[in-house]
Design an enzyme around this catalytic site. Structure first.
Site, short mmCIF file in Angstrom:
data_model
loop_
_atom_site.label_atom_id
_atom_site.label_comp_id
_atom_site.label_asym_id
_atom_site.label_seq_id
_atom_site.Cartn_x
_atom_site.Cartn_y
_atom_site.Cartn_z
N HIS A 181 44.20 33.66 39.54
CA HIS A 181 43.39 34.50 38.65
C HIS A 181 44.21 35.00 37.47
CE1 HIS A 181 40.74 35.34 42.35
NE2 HIS A 181 39.97 34.70 41.49
N CYS A 275 43.62 43.46 42.71
CA CYS A 275 42.70 42.63 43.50
C CYS A 275 41.95 43.45 44.54
CB CYS A 275 43.46 41.51 44.20
SG CYS A 275 44.09 40.22 43.11
#
Length: 283
Positions: A181, A275
């Site tokens: 990501h 996250c």
């Protein structure tokens, strides 16, 4: 102490660094590496996750969030979803819009429906995304939204976000998808400062970002231990791992207050503080 919010349906996130008021987390009760989906998991797949340690570390994170005035909303953990602790990927907030993501990996499909049910119970309005986008690829700074382009988030998703967020400039940020990501290689700490792992980004993108921000470069070693994946909670305060000594030293040199928590068990699955947090409201 936590700060009660009168209207729990209110949502507003315009940056990654304004004062965090409300956030969704999920305890790692059923955390495990089942299907390897990133390089970090590949390293730890045989060792896997010690859930007791992961829970202890996550509870310390939750405790400190509350002590800093953040209202913590806990998404119920399900044994069907071994990576549900990473709530940022399942959803994200831009302005007053909450988006529920479309997960790319089979191991994570179904987390979206669980989040939708939870948001409805909490009386929080949301809209669903289509064409594959995950919140770890979405980074907000006022009227700009940086969106990582990878196997997790598609070009079509960028076009959809531009349609759904007409008052924002959506900026495509391609990067080496082995890093999973965008927030594993780039993160914004303030209006003028960011963290970056330039090796994962095209040269022209690094040039563009370094013109916009004073970028603190993260080493390869500290990128692997999720040195970019910090969580800003406002007033220059940032959650970071004590193991990332150089990143923490550099952030302090730029005037940030670094709140160190050992997240070493949780990062074995490839995610850290950003996250593990889905902000609903910043001010």
């Amino acid at each position: 102490m936590s700060s009660p919010v009168e209207d729990k349906s209110a949502t507003q996130c315009n940056t990654e660094y304004d004062a965090l008021k409300r956030v969704i987390i999920c305890q790692p009760k059923y955390m495990a590496i089942e299907d390897v989906i990133n390089d970090v998991q590949e390293k730890y797949k045989d060792e896997n996750i010690d859930v007791e340690i992961a829970m202890k570390q996550h509870k310390e994170f939750e405790k400190l969030l509350r002590e800093h005035g953040v209202e913590v909303i806990t998404l119920p953990a399900s044994e069907k979803f071994p990576e549900q602790v990473f709530t940022r990927d399942i959803g994200f907030t831009v302005g007053d819009e909450v988006f529920v993501a479309e997960m790319a990996s089979d191991i994570r499909k179904g987390e979206e429906e669980a989040l939708e049910e939870f948001l409805e119970e909490e009386n929080i309005d949301y809209q669903t995304t289509v064409d594959r986008v995950e919140g770890g690829d979405v980074i907000v700074d006022r009227d700009k939204v940086y969106v990582g382009i990878s196997s997790r988030t598609s070009d079509q998703a960028v076009r959809n976000l531009q349609r759904d967020l007409p008052n924002h400039q959506i900026i495509r940020v391609p990067f080496d998808e082995k890093y999973l990501h965008l927030d594993c290689v780039f993160n914004i700490l303030s209006p003028t400062t960011a963290l970056i792992f330039p090796e994962a980004l095209p040269a022209e993108m690094v040039e563009m970002l370094t013109e916009k921000y004073t970028c603190i470069e993260v080493s390869k070693e500290e990128q692997f231990t999720l040195g970019t994946n910090v969580l800003s909670i406002g007033d220059g305060k940032v959650f970071s791992q004590p193991q990332n000594k150089e990143v923490n030293k550099a952030m302090r040199a730029h005037g940030f207050e670094v709140i160190e928590i050992d997240f070493s068990e949780i990062i074995k699955s490839g995610g850290s503080f950003r996250c593990c947090s889905m902000p609903l409201e910043r001010e």
